[in-house]
Design a protein around this motif. Structure first.
Motif, short mmCIF file in Angstrom:
data_model
loop_
_atom_site.label_atom_id
_atom_site.label_comp_id
_atom_site.label_asym_id
_atom_site.label_seq_id
_atom_site.Cartn_x
_atom_site.Cartn_y
_atom_site.Cartn_z
N ARG A 106 -0.05 -5.15 -40.77
CA ARG A 106 0.13 -6.54 -40.36
C ARG A 106 -0.59 -7.43 -41.36
N GLY B 191 -9.04 -3.56 -43.38
CA GLY B 191 -8.58 -4.90 -43.74
C GLY B 191 -8.85 -5.19 -45.21
N PHE C 97 -3.88 -5.86 -42.69
CA PHE C 97 -4.50 -4.89 -41.80
C PHE C 97 -3.65 -3.62 -41.78
N VAL D 32 -4.08 -0.82 -35.57
CA VAL D 32 -3.47 -2.15 -35.78
C VAL D 32 -2.56 -2.56 -34.63
N ILE E 101 -6.27 -9.99 -34.28
CA ILE E 101 -5.56 -10.46 -35.48
C ILE E 101 -5.04 -11.88 -35.27
N SER F 39 -7.93 -14.13 -35.52
CA SER F 39 -8.37 -14.20 -36.92
C SER F 39 -7.49 -15.16 -37.71
#
Length: 146
Positions: free
Chosen positions: A2, A89, A110, A115, A122, A125
């Motif tokens: 991702r 990451g 990622f 994941v 995510i 983030s």
């Protein structure tokens, strides 16, 4: 896998952006996402970064290794949760001079078996990256104007 990415235009030269971006000791003064950082932006060194997720306020510390540090151009590190392949990451900041300013792209890819199970981290983030970019822009442009 991702990937998240966001970009911003900063009205300052790449060297001015780089100076703020790599002054880890002052992150706590302006950075809403990476709220504490120690280390040196040199390949092979380990950083200690504490980040705060925007929606939950949850804080986590990770210790990535700097892979690339090309002053005024690229800062890249790799962080891992546990051993390689669990949750890795690859994070980068890329600076490009444009129209008397700097185009900044912040990106992370990622990878790993966890994941698919870390969607909220995510997603948060991604919001954190946007807030970091906006805060960096404000900090650099304020310093450049002074």
């Amino acid at each position: 896998m991702r990937r998240i990415s966001c970009d911003i235009h900063i009205q300052a030269r790449p060297e001015q952006v780089w100076a703020v971006l790599t002054d880890f000791d002052r992150f706590h003064e302006w950075n809403p996402f990476l709220v504490e950082a120690t280390g040196r932006p040199q390949p092979g060194t380990r950083l200690s970064l504490r980040f705060r997720l925007p929606d939950s306020g949850t804080e986590m510390v990770f210790k990535p290794t700097v892979l690339t540090s090309e002053p005024h151009r690229v800062l890249r590190w790799r962080g891992r949760f546990g051993v390689k392949g669990i949750f890795d990451g690859l994070h980068s900041f890329e600076l490009t001079p444009v129209d008397g300013g700097t185009h900044l792209v912040q990106m992370e890819t990622f990878t790993g078996v966890l994941v698919p199970f870390t969607r909220s981290v995510i997603t948060q983030s991604d919001v954190g990256f946007q807030r970091l970019n906006e805060a960096l822009k404000e900090r650099v442009e304020t310093l450049a104007a002074a």
